[in-house]
Design a protein around this motif. Structure first.
Motif, mmCIF file in Angstrom:
data_model
loop_
_atom_site.group_PDB
_atom_site.id
_atom_site.type_symbol
_atom_site.label_atom_id
_atom_site.label_comp_id
_atom_site.label_asym_id
_atom_site.label_seq_id
_atom_site.Cartn_x
_atom_site.Cartn_y
_atom_site.Cartn_z
ATOM 1 N N GLN A 93 0.813 -1.223 0.000
ATOM 2 C CA GLN A 93 0.000 0.000 0.000
ATOM 3 C C GLN A 93 0.845 1.271 0.000
ATOM 4 O O GLN A 93 0.336 2.346 -0.362
ATOM 5 C CB GLN A 93 -0.924 -0.017 1.219
ATOM 6 N N HIS A 150 1.267 -9.331 4.766
ATOM 7 C CA HIS A 150 0.130 -8.407 4.634
ATOM 8 C C HIS A 150 -0.391 -8.473 3.197
ATOM 9 O O HIS A 150 -0.362 -7.502 2.448
ATOM 10 C CB HIS A 150 0.558 -6.986 4.998
ATOM 11 N N TRP A 151 -0.785 -9.699 2.793
ATOM 12 C CA TRP A 151 -1.614 -9.955 1.619
ATOM 13 C C TRP A 151 -0.889 -10.086 0.286
ATOM 14 O O TRP A 151 -1.521 -10.436 -0.723
ATOM 15 C CB TRP A 151 -2.689 -8.870 1.459
ATOM 16 N N ASN A 167 -1.522 -10.437 8.774
ATOM 17 C CA ASN A 167 -2.476 -9.342 8.845
ATOM 18 C C ASN A 167 -3.832 -9.851 8.356
ATOM 19 O O ASN A 167 -4.001 -10.206 7.195
ATOM 20 C CB ASN A 167 -2.049 -8.161 7.971
ATOM 21 N N GLU A 168 -4.773 -9.935 9.277
ATOM 22 C CA GLU A 168 -6.182 -10.168 8.962
ATOM 23 C C GLU A 168 -6.453 -11.384 8.064
ATOM 24 O O GLU A 168 -6.965 -11.258 6.944
ATOM 25 C CB GLU A 168 -6.760 -8.930 8.295
ATOM 26 N N GLN A 186 -8.055 -5.497 15.050
ATOM 27 C CA GLN A 186 -8.133 -4.452 14.028
ATOM 28 C C GLN A 186 -9.616 -4.183 13.751
ATOM 29 O O GLN A 186 -10.310 -5.021 13.198
ATOM 30 C CB GLN A 186 -7.372 -4.876 12.781
ATOM 31 N N GLU A 222 -4.744 -1.885 14.476
ATOM 32 C CA GLU A 222 -5.300 -0.984 13.453
ATOM 33 C C GLU A 222 -6.642 -0.413 13.904
ATOM 34 O O GLU A 222 -7.487 -1.151 14.401
ATOM 35 C CB GLU A 222 -5.552 -1.711 12.128
ATOM 36 N N TRP A 276 -4.470 3.292 11.943
ATOM 37 C CA TRP A 276 -4.355 3.042 10.501
ATOM 38 C C TRP A 276 -4.743 4.339 9.824
ATOM 39 O O TRP A 276 -5.915 4.690 9.798
ATOM 40 C CB TRP A 276 -5.267 1.914 10.008
ATOM 41 N N TRP A 314 -6.327 -0.870 -1.596
ATOM 42 C CA TRP A 314 -6.715 -2.102 -2.262
ATOM 43 C C TRP A 314 -7.668 -1.884 -3.436
ATOM 44 O O TRP A 314 -7.369 -1.033 -4.305
ATOM 45 C CB TRP A 314 -7.243 -3.102 -1.219
ATOM 46 N N PHE A 372 -7.021 7.427 4.411
ATOM 47 C CA PHE A 372 -7.027 7.035 5.835
ATOM 48 C C PHE A 372 -5.896 7.730 6.614
ATOM 49 O O PHE A 372 -5.826 7.617 7.834
ATOM 50 C CB PHE A 372 -6.796 5.527 5.967
HETATM 51 C C1 GCO Z 1 -7.148 -4.040 6.609
HETATM 52 C C2 GCO Z 1 -5.818 -3.830 6.150
HETATM 53 C C3 GCO Z 1 -5.450 -2.454 5.707
HETATM 54 C C4 GCO Z 1 -6.574 -1.587 5.181
HETATM 55 C C5 GCO Z 1 -7.241 -0.838 6.311
HETATM 56 C C6 GCO Z 1 -8.312 0.113 5.786
HETATM 57 O O1 GCO Z 1 -7.347 -3.922 7.808
HETATM 58 O O2 GCO Z 1 -7.982 -4.394 5.806
HETATM 59 O O3 GCO Z 1 -4.889 -4.206 7.163
HETATM 60 O O4 GCO Z 1 -4.555 -2.801 4.699
HETATM 61 O O5 GCO Z 1 -6.052 -0.665 4.263
HETATM 62 O O6 GCO Z 1 -7.895 -1.718 7.145
HETATM 63 O O7 GCO Z 1 -9.283 -0.624 5.110
#
Ligand code: GCO
Length: 481
Positions: free
Chosen positions: A55, A156-157, A200-201, A327, A390, A436, A444, A452
């Protein structure tokens, strides 16, 4: 609007856009008196920001980096609402020192960032890319020189495309691939980095990328999602074990996208849908990590995961994390779908709700939701500490004479922080809060439109401007110095 909507199958909220109150000339936007201060969170409480490689970094093919699934996905027409991609992003690859100076100026002491797997292992496994490893040495050194703690997210994705070409997370070999990556990174930075997060998530990237197809790699269906979930859960724990083995005195966590789930009405079928949504969003990955297995009773379709589970797997899902990263941005409100199950076991019906406040992502501003979800995670016996890794919001920002009067964002942070403090005062062991995010960045599938950041980025010039919300944090955290 789409991301969470897509994930929870479109909860529609139609709200007239709130017009940010204009400020009288020279009026500071944060004169509002708070009934708490940063001191109330305690002297050891960590304040920082969270970011992610794809990002912010840019340099998408520089110095040996290979393509990630997000490089591929963002270049495929139609995937990104604005037609944009992360090729340049915030050019953090070159501006990291300037950006860390900005972070330090906010009186924050934690910089959470992720490592781009395809930058350090262009083939996904095998021969490391020394220039990639050297970049993160520079970022970590720049943090340490400024008295900032680097907190590193392993994933992170942004899976290397070469691995997705071999099935990605759906392939059981992903466990070996991820282990090799984690070994390399943790051994490389073991002496400099003590704070680590494995994922991450996972609930977000597995569902968005492999169930609904809204994120990279754009796959759909439970046949892709279920093996992905299991292999990611195995890597979640294995990643923790690898960090524990390679890093002395490591503080190891992993992060979860999570939201309090409410039902629209107290009808039986709404309750069933809320229970299933709570599993998909909140319980599935944390309970695996806590050794509670998969919550199949509450989400029967998970039974189909059985064919991917090998002997010994369930025991290997467990890892004793030092902290859990919560988060949270909003809450979820669901309604049962009595007639045609929208996604087999997942009967969630879009609900029209007139919510008072909604962010640019279409997410309801619901501060009590972060209190509720923190309490939900804290209730697990195995959760020793929670870090809010986050929380933040996107609102339209106007740059006028080098200033951004983002009073709605300040209001959001103040109200959410008040709820975090409420949970802490009730005895939850909350060790930190990361906004965040530092910089406006590539959001994304929504591109660069949703902003943000605490710092406004002019993507044409790459110039940065501290928003009023950044100035508010600087003042709010000045007490702690
Ligand atoms: C998520 C991701 C971030 C996003 C943020 C805002 O939490 O989805 O970690 O990459 O950009 O949350 O949507």
């Amino acid at each position: 609007m789409e991301r969470r909507k897509v994930l929870r199958l479109f909860l529609v909220s139609s709200v007239a856009a709130m017009v940010a109150p204009k400020l009288a000339f020279g009026q500071k936007p944060f004169d509002q008196k708070l009934d708490f201060s940063s001191l109330d969170f305690g002297p050891d409480f960590k304040w920082g920001v969270a970011t992610a490689a794809y990002q912010i970094e840019g340099a998408h093919n520089l110095d040996g980096k290979s393509a990630s699934i997000w490089d591929t996905f963002s270049h495929e027409k139609g995937n990104i609402k604005t037609g944009e991609n992360g090729d340049i992003a915030c050019d953090f690859y070159h501006s990291y020192e300037k950006d860390l100076d900005l972070l330090k100026s906010l009186n924050m002491t934690v910089f959470r960032f992720s490592i781009s797997w395809s930058r350090v292992l262009p083939n996904g496994v095998g021969l490391p890319n020394q220039k990639g490893l050297d970049f993160y040495h520079r970022v970590i050194d720049a943090c340490l020189e400024r008295g900032i703690e680097p907190w590193v997210t392993l994933y992170h994705w942004d899976l290397p495309q070469v691995l997705q070409d071999k099935g990605g997370w759906m392939n059981r070999e992903s466990v070996a691939w991820f282990s090799e990556y984690a070994e390399l990174v943790t051994k490389t930075y073991a002496l400099k980095v003590k704070n680590w997060m494995v994922f991450n998530e996972p609930s977000a990237f597995t569902a968005l990328g492999y169930l609904i197809g809204y994120h990279a790699p754009g796959l759909k269906g439970f046949k892709n999602y279920l093996p992905t979930v299991h292999h990611v859960c195995l890597c979640q724990a294995e990643g923790g074990r690898i960090i524990r083995r390679n890093v002395d005195d490591a503080n190891i966590g992993t992060t979860f996208s999570c939201s309090h789930v409410d039902v629209l009405k107290s009808e039986k079928r709404d309750g069933k849908s809320a229970e299933r949504w709570d599993v998909l969003l909140n319980r599935l990955f944390v309970e695996a990590a806590l050794g509670l297995g998969y919550p199949i009773d509450s989400f029967p379709i998970l039974k189909k995961m059985q064919k991917y589970i090998q002997p010994g797997d369930i025991a290997n899902l467990k890892f004793d994390f030092d902290f859990i990263g919560v988060q949270n941005y909003t809450r979820e409100v669901v309604k049962g779908m009595g007639i045609i199950p929208v996604m087999k076991g997942l009967e969630i019906k879009p609900v029209k709700r007139n919510v008072e406040e909604v962010t640019e992502m279409g997410w309801e501003v619901y501060p009590e939701g972060i209190y509720k979800i923190i309490k939900q995670f804290a209730a697990y016996e195995g959760v020793k500490k929670i870090i809010v890794t986050e929380n933040g919001c996107a609102f339209p920002d106007d740059l006028v004479n080098g200033q951004v009067h983002d009073s709605k964002r300040i209001d959001y942070y103040q109200r959410y922080l008040k709820q975090v403090l409420r949970a802490k005062k009730e005895g939850v062991n909350i060790g930190g809060y990361f906004s965040w995010t530092l910089l406006d960045n590539f959001e994304w599938s929504e591109g660069y439109k949703p902003r943000f950041g605490l710092v406004y980025v002019d993507f044409k010039t790459q110039k940065r401007y501290l928003k009023d919300s950044a100035l508010w944090f600087r003042e709010f955290l000045a007490d702690k110095k």
